[in-house]
Design an enzyme around this catalytic site. Sequence first.
Site, PDB file in Angstrom:
ATOM      1  N   GLU A 109       8.435  -8.577  -2.080  1.00 59.75           N
ATOM      2  CA  GLU A 109       7.596  -8.353  -2.658  1.00 59.75           C
ATOM      3  C   GLU A 109       7.246  -9.815  -3.867  1.00 59.75           C
ATOM      4  O   GLU A 109       6.403 -10.043  -3.898  1.00 59.75           O
ATOM      5  CB  GLU A 109       7.455  -7.276  -3.366  1.00 59.75           C
ATOM      6  CG  GLU A 109       5.852  -6.562  -3.698  1.00 59.75           C
ATOM      7  CD  GLU A 109       5.844  -5.172  -4.441  1.00 59.75           C
ATOM      8  OE1 GLU A 109       6.775  -4.901  -5.262  1.00 59.75           O
ATOM      9  OE2 GLU A 109       5.020  -4.633  -4.036  1.00 59.75           O
ATOM     10  N   LYS A 126      -3.699  -1.081  -1.734  1.00 54.87           N
ATOM     11  CA  LYS A 126      -3.860  -0.064  -2.464  1.00 54.87           C
ATOM     12  C   LYS A 126      -5.410   0.020  -2.799  1.00 54.87           C
ATOM     13  O   LYS A 126      -5.884   1.301  -2.767  1.00 54.87           O
ATOM     14  CB  LYS A 126      -3.357  -0.383  -3.946  1.00 54.87           C
ATOM     15  CG  LYS A 126      -1.858   0.014  -4.297  1.00 54.87           C
ATOM     16  CD  LYS A 126      -1.430  -0.505  -5.572  1.00 54.87           C
ATOM     17  CE  LYS A 126      -0.312   0.548  -6.170  1.00 54.87           C
ATOM     18  NZ  LYS A 126       0.104   0.081  -7.520  1.00 54.87           N
ATOM     19  N   HIS A 152      27.726  -1.269  15.031  1.00 54.68           N
ATOM     20  CA  HIS A 152      27.744  -0.590  16.283  1.00 54.68           C
ATOM     21  C   HIS A 152      26.237  -0.618  16.569  1.00 54.68           C
ATOM     22  O   HIS A 152      25.971   0.311  17.578  1.00 54.68           O
ATOM     23  CB  HIS A 152      28.457   0.770  16.026  1.00 54.68           C
ATOM     24  CG  HIS A 152      29.916   0.614  15.813  1.00 54.68           C
ATOM     25  ND1 HIS A 152      30.883   0.340  16.715  1.00 54.68           N
ATOM     26  CD2 HIS A 152      30.519   0.553  14.486  1.00 54.68           C
ATOM     27  CE1 HIS A 152      31.956   0.399  15.982  1.00 54.68           C
ATOM     28  NE2 HIS A 152      31.697   0.348  14.913  1.00 54.68           N
TER      29      HIS A 152
HETATM   30  O1  LIG Z   1       4.849   1.830 -11.394  1.00 49.60           O
HETATM   31  P1  LIG Z   1       3.632   1.716 -10.302  1.00 49.60           P
HETATM   32  O2  LIG Z   1       2.301   1.223 -11.257  1.00 49.60           O
HETATM   33  O3  LIG Z   1       3.125   3.323 -10.290  1.00 49.60           O
HETATM   34  O4  LIG Z   1       3.622   1.032  -9.332  1.00 49.60           O
HETATM   35  C1  LIG Z   1       4.577   1.271  -8.342  1.00 49.60           C
HETATM   36  C2  LIG Z   1       4.569   0.370  -7.295  1.00 49.60           C
HETATM   37  O5  LIG Z   1       3.326   0.207  -6.912  1.00 49.60           O
HETATM   38  C3  LIG Z   1       2.677  -1.059  -6.187  1.00 49.60           C
HETATM   39  O6  LIG Z   1       2.599  -0.968  -4.880  1.00 49.60           O
HETATM   40  C4  LIG Z   1       3.506  -2.430  -6.357  1.00 49.60           C
HETATM   41  O7  LIG Z   1       3.403  -3.221  -5.483  1.00 49.60           O
HETATM   42  C5  LIG Z   1       5.031  -2.009  -6.814  1.00 49.60           C
HETATM   43  O8  LIG Z   1       5.705  -3.357  -7.122  1.00 49.60           O
HETATM   44  C6  LIG Z   1       5.119  -1.043  -7.798  1.00 49.60           C
HETATM   45  O9  LIG Z   1       6.567  -0.932  -8.078  1.00 49.60           O
END
Ligand SMILES: O=P(O)(O)OC[C@H]1O[C@H](O)[C@H](O)[C@@H](O)[C@@H]1O
Length: 428
Positions: A269, A401, A290
């Site tokens: 990331e 997202k 293995h």
């Molecule tokens: O902590 P949050 O805001 O719930 O985010 C949780 C995760 O979500 C995203 O997908 C980001 O790419 C991550 O880097 C992050 O750790």
Amino acid sequence: MQLDIGNALDSVATPGVSTDALDRLDDAVADAHETIAAGMSNARFGYASLNLPETTSAAGIERAVDSIDADAVLTVGIGGSALGAKTITAALGEANHFLLDNVDPEATNRLLDALDFESTAINVVSKSGTTAETLANFLVVRDAYEAAGVDWTERTVVTTGESGPLAELAAEEELPKLAVPDGVPGRFSALSAVGLVAPAILGYDIEAVLDGGREARDSLTESIDDCPAYAYGALAVALERRGVHTNAFMPYAEALEPFAEWFAQLWAESLGKDGQGQTPARALGATDQHSQLQLYRAGRHDTMVTLVRPTARDDREIPAVDVEGLAYLGDATLGDLLDAEFEATEASLAAADKPSIRVELDRVDEHGIGDLLVSFEAACIMAGELMGVETFTQPAVEWGKNAARGLLGGEETAEAAAVRDKREYRIE
Ligand SMILES: O=P(O)(O)OC[C@H]1O[C@H](O)[C@H](O)[C@@H](O)[C@@H]1O
């Protein structure tokens, strides 16, 4: 953390890095160190992560969880909001830390059916407070506790940002709430409440984890010759430039298996940008000798293997047996066998001209895991500087997202439209 880069040199591996190239790299590392050090002292976004061993208050976290009496913890979070806590408790050998870091209904049902709610604390973590998976899981967990007649409000701790839906839920129920520190991206936040609430509830010495992190932070100097963390980041970049596009991360300690998962998020990331970045692969020694090792030895010359081991661990004798062909095991311990396999794998890669880097820590304990986490964060930040990428953002992840939110909520986002426009060519 100590490093041995001998098997990544061009006298051993193809591709490998020459000592002249190392000297040139050292100048670039010195410049990048200046940027990193300035970022740390100004607490700039991302660089502030390396200050966590100093800025995190173990006592503050312990106070916040003091009223919670639990033998087990259920962490609800995803990505950087779950893997730090998972990595730390696994390193400490904890069996009673459960995670909901996915939204697979079957796995969730199985986990909730097996949990003893009375003795299990809920640790909800989301920096943004808006992540669909985490919020959905929290609602499911609350509901399951209520259905079982167990008061979840008495055993829940929330770690989130200043505002947002999760902060609101915490305020409504007057739950203990800890902050995700400013300027720290999720995947760099293990040494804050994000990663330390779960081990604190389970009674571990979280100050010792921070201590290990402080040692790593204090070892950041401007030359790769005496800074293992920077040397790792710089070598990985030099190898990537020479065509090493995969980084197979292979700890020889089961307790570090989640560390490989945490590393994979950190590396992918942070550095997977602008057409660059190594693909992290997760392996476990000796098990994957293995299976995956065949590829790493005899496949394309595009992979480096990161071999990680503790130099001290608890051990167990292998009982002697009077069977010809097994006598060699008789005087050994399981630890001796694992060490022999580690060294044999390392040598076998070198004999096939494949680059590897050896990473050693004194022991997998509170101090050791704190040291490893901060060392690899620093390695990653150094790699990002040398590559010229924006280490601390993740725009490509945000795309997915937005698409999922658009689809579920019926919102007309460009991302959701792209999902609907999917080209089909089915074969049944
Ligand atoms: O902590 P949050 O805001 O719930 O985010 C949780 C995760 O979500 C995203 O997908 C980001 O790419 C991550 O880097 C992050 O750790």
